[in-house]
Design a protein around this motif. Structure first.
Motif, PDB file in Angstrom:
ATOM      1  N   ASP A  43       0.817  -1.216   0.000  1.00  0.00           N
ATOM      2  CA  ASP A  43       0.000   0.000   0.000  1.00  0.00           C
ATOM      3  C   ASP A  43       0.852   1.268   0.000  1.00  0.00           C
ATOM      4  OD1 ASP A  43      -2.206  -1.669   0.048  1.00  0.00           O
ATOM      5  OD2 ASP A  43      -2.408  -1.587   2.224  1.00  0.00           O
ATOM      6  N   GLY A  44       1.918   1.257  -0.793  1.00  0.00           N
ATOM      7  CA  GLY A  44       2.750   2.445  -0.960  1.00  0.00           C
ATOM      8  C   GLY A  44       3.910   2.575   0.000  1.00  0.00           C
ATOM      9  N   LYS A  45       3.966   1.746   1.042  1.00  0.00           N
ATOM     10  CA  LYS A  45       5.073   1.774   2.004  1.00  0.00           C
ATOM     11  C   LYS A  45       5.956   0.546   1.783  1.00  0.00           C
ATOM     12  CE  LYS A  45       2.439   4.219   5.561  1.00  0.00           C
ATOM     13  NZ  LYS A  45       1.945   4.190   6.967  1.00  0.00           N
ATOM     14  N   GLY A  46       7.280   0.775   1.738  1.00  0.00           N
ATOM     15  CA  GLY A  46       8.134  -0.345   1.413  1.00  0.00           C
ATOM     16  C   GLY A  46       9.420  -0.411   2.202  1.00  0.00           C
ATOM     17  N   ILE A  47      10.082  -1.564   2.082  1.00  0.00           N
ATOM     18  CA  ILE A  47      11.397  -1.761   2.680  1.00  0.00           C
ATOM     19  C   ILE A  47      12.275  -2.491   1.671  1.00  0.00           C
ATOM     20  CG2 ILE A  47      10.511  -1.865   5.056  1.00  0.00           C
ATOM     21  CD1 ILE A  47      10.925  -4.917   4.929  1.00  0.00           C
ATOM     22  N   VAL A  48      13.583  -2.315   1.812  1.00  0.00           N
ATOM     23  CA  VAL A  48      14.541  -3.047   1.008  1.00  0.00           C
ATOM     24  C   VAL A  48      15.511  -3.747   1.949  1.00  0.00           C
ATOM     25  CG1 VAL A  48      16.041  -1.021   0.765  1.00  0.00           C
ATOM     26  CG2 VAL A  48      16.239  -2.925  -0.853  1.00  0.00           C
ATOM     27  N   THR A  49      15.892  -4.968   1.617  1.00  0.00           N
ATOM     28  CA  THR A  49      16.740  -5.761   2.496  1.00  0.00           C
ATOM     29  C   THR A  49      17.457  -6.836   1.667  1.00  0.00           C
ATOM     30  OG1 THR A  49      16.770  -7.293   4.392  1.00  0.00           O
ATOM     31  CG2 THR A  49      14.785  -7.256   3.044  1.00  0.00           C
ATOM     32  N   PRO A  50      18.619  -7.288   2.110  1.00  0.00           N
ATOM     33  CA  PRO A  50      19.273  -8.414   1.428  1.00  0.00           C
ATOM     34  C   PRO A  50      18.657  -9.764   1.808  1.00  0.00           C
ATOM     35  CG  PRO A  50      20.619  -7.669   3.259  1.00  0.00           C
ATOM     36  CD  PRO A  50      19.489  -6.693   3.153  1.00  0.00           C
ATOM     37  N   LEU A  51      17.729  -9.757   2.759  1.00  0.00           N
ATOM     38  CA  LEU A  51      17.131 -11.001   3.244  1.00  0.00           C
ATOM     39  C   LEU A  51      16.421 -11.748   2.121  1.00  0.00           C
ATOM     40  CD1 LEU A  51      16.408 -12.658   5.882  1.00  0.00           C
ATOM     41  CD2 LEU A  51      14.206 -11.468   5.800  1.00  0.00           C
TER      42      LEU A  51
ATOM     43  N   LEU B 171      22.058 -12.167  11.400  1.00  0.00           N
ATOM     44  CA  LEU B 171      21.699 -10.765  11.574  1.00  0.00           C
ATOM     45  C   LEU B 171      21.662 -10.113  10.197  1.00  0.00           C
ATOM     46  CD1 LEU B 171      21.205  -8.720  13.930  1.00  0.00           C
ATOM     47  CD2 LEU B 171      23.595  -8.006  13.630  1.00  0.00           C
ATOM     48  N   THR B 172      20.649  -9.317   9.942  1.00  0.00           N
ATOM     49  CA  THR B 172      20.532  -8.647   8.655  1.00  0.00           C
ATOM     50  C   THR B 172      20.099  -7.205   8.878  1.00  0.00           C
ATOM     51  OG1 THR B 172      19.610  -8.837   6.431  1.00  0.00           O
ATOM     52  CG2 THR B 172      18.121  -9.308   8.260  1.00  0.00           C
ATOM     53  N   PHE B 173      19.700  -6.535   7.810  1.00  0.00           N
ATOM     54  CA  PHE B 173      19.256  -5.151   7.962  1.00  0.00           C
ATOM     55  C   PHE B 173      18.173  -4.860   6.925  1.00  0.00           C
ATOM     56  CE2 PHE B 173      22.582  -4.995   4.769  1.00  0.00           C
ATOM     57  CZ  PHE B 173      22.055  -4.141   3.812  1.00  0.00           C
ATOM     58  N   PHE B 174      17.477  -3.759   7.152  1.00  0.00           N
ATOM     59  CA  PHE B 174      16.512  -3.282   6.167  1.00  0.00           C
ATOM     60  C   PHE B 174      16.477  -1.759   6.211  1.00  0.00           C
ATOM     61  CE2 PHE B 174      13.952  -3.271   9.992  1.00  0.00           C
ATOM     62  CZ  PHE B 174      13.084  -2.202   9.839  1.00  0.00           C
ATOM     63  N   GLU B 175      15.997  -1.200   5.124  1.00  0.00           N
ATOM     64  CA  GLU B 175      15.857   0.253   5.032  1.00  0.00           C
ATOM     65  C   GLU B 175      14.472   0.569   4.490  1.00  0.00           C
ATOM     66  OE1 GLU B 175      17.878   4.066   2.713  1.00  0.00           O
ATOM     67  OE2 GLU B 175      18.924   2.133   2.784  1.00  0.00           O
ATOM     68  N   GLU B 176      13.816   1.513   5.123  1.00  0.00           N
ATOM     69  CA  GLU B 176      12.490   1.893   4.646  1.00  0.00           C
ATOM     70  C   GLU B 176      12.613   2.709   3.365  1.00  0.00           C
ATOM     71  OE1 GLU B 176      10.374   3.829   7.766  1.00  0.00           O
ATOM     72  OE2 GLU B 176      10.242   2.013   9.009  1.00  0.00           O
ATOM     73  N   LEU B 177      11.651   2.544   2.484  1.00  0.00           N
ATOM     74  CA  LEU B 177      11.687   3.186   1.175  1.00  0.00           C
ATOM     75  C   LEU B 177      10.599   4.249   1.058  1.00  0.00           C
ATOM     76  CD1 LEU B 177      12.049   0.012  -1.070  1.00  0.00           C
ATOM     77  CD2 LEU B 177      13.867   1.607  -0.464  1.00  0.00           C
ATOM     78  N   ASN B 178      10.979   5.382   0.482  1.00  0.00           N
ATOM     79  CA  ASN B 178       9.969   6.366   0.133  1.00  0.00           C
ATOM     80  C   ASN B 178       9.585   6.165  -1.334  1.00  0.00           C
ATOM     81  OD1 ASN B 178      11.991   7.564  -1.443  1.00  0.00           O
ATOM     82  ND2 ASN B 178      12.625   8.911   0.242  1.00  0.00           N
ATOM     83  N   GLU B 179       8.664   6.957  -1.816  1.00  0.00           N
ATOM     84  CA  GLU B 179       8.149   6.773  -3.172  1.00  0.00           C
ATOM     85  C   GLU B 179       9.236   6.945  -4.219  1.00  0.00           C
ATOM     86  OE1 GLU B 179       4.542   8.466  -6.016  1.00  0.00           O
ATOM     87  OE2 GLU B 179       4.657   9.028  -3.899  1.00  0.00           O
ATOM     88  N   GLU B 180      10.141   7.912  -4.026  1.00  0.00           N
ATOM     89  CA  GLU B 180      11.212   8.151  -5.000  1.00  0.00           C
ATOM     90  C   GLU B 180      12.172   6.959  -5.075  1.00  0.00           C
ATOM     91  OE1 GLU B 180      13.194  11.807  -4.260  1.00  0.00           O
ATOM     92  OE2 GLU B 180      11.404  13.038  -4.549  1.00  0.00           O
TER      93      GLU B 180
END
Length: 230
Positions: free
Chosen positions: A188-196, A207-216
């Motif tokens: 619904d328009g909100k996202g994350i990116v991760t190597p998982l 242990l891993t990580f993620f980053e929240e994504l904006n529309e751009e």
């Protein structure tokens, strides 16, 4: 960037997908049965689901559900109905054979042993035959009811499943892309990116990580992916 246990992030992604109300996009190298089932369920509920993966096995499985969803369930009910039909046929045969055999034996016994009083063994034979006929009638009636219920259930479920298949066909888009090497989940328009990798839990002990994504960021990722696939 946020550090997190792989299993915790896997569960977070599952919760994100489960909460989707409009559109889901998953781009990942590998899928698991849990994630694939959630995506299929969402598509069946009328939610747009886009899947981009290099996992051809799960991509093929998702695609196949557009025509085969619910087939196992219908086959299970059909198998149960066939079993009931077989048992009903067997009971009807016994319902005829046993009384005739008993009366026949009674008549022969009477003629051989009692002669003029041959009717003496026939009477209990007739009584026993009547009891057997009544008993088998009740069993056949029971199977008739079960078969009728199963027929109605199969008919109703086939109609429901056809509707679900149409929803999956309309809402589920699966693409295979060999360039995918990380995971993006957008709900619904909100996202994350991760190597998982969204595969089995046995591989989620690190242990891993993620980053929240904006529309751009989301647009940038998919633009690069489109360019790399050309």
């Amino acid at each position: 960037m946020q550090l997190i246990e792989s299993l915790d992030l896997f569960n977070k992604i599952k919760d994100m997908l489960a909460s989707a109300e409009r559109v889901v996009t998953v781009m990942t190298k590998e899928l698991s049965d849990e994630i694939a089932e959630i995506l299929l369920l969402k598509a069946s509920k009328g939610i747009r689901v886009n899947v981009i993966t290099r996992d051809t096995n799960w991509a093929d499985w998702l695609e196949s559900k557009k025509s085969s969803y619910g087939m196992d369930e219908i086959q299970h009910y059909q198998k149960e109905m066939n079993y009931n039909l077989k048992k009903e046929r067997e009971l009807k045969i016994l319902q005829t054979i046993l009384p005739v055999t008993i009366i026949g034996v009674s008549v022969i016994t009477g003629l051989l042993l009692f002669f003029k009083l041959f009717w003496i063994p026939i009477l209990p034979g007739v009584i026993i035959s009547g009891i057997l006929i009544y008993y088998f009638n009740r069993l056949v009636h029971k199977f008739d009811n079960q078969i009728a219920v199963l027929k109605t259930m199969i008919s109703q479920r086939e109609t429901e499943i056809e509707g679900i298949r149409q929803e999956i066909l309309k809402n589920l888009v699966v693409k295979v892309n060999k360039k995918v090497g990380f995971t993006v989940v957008i709900v619904d328009g909100k996202g994350i990116v991760t190597p998982l990798r969204l595969c089995s839990k046995e591989n989620l002990q690190e242990l891993t990580f993620f980053e929240e994504l904006n529309e751009e960021k989301i647009k940038e990722i998919f633009k690069k992916l489109d360019n790399s696939s050309q």
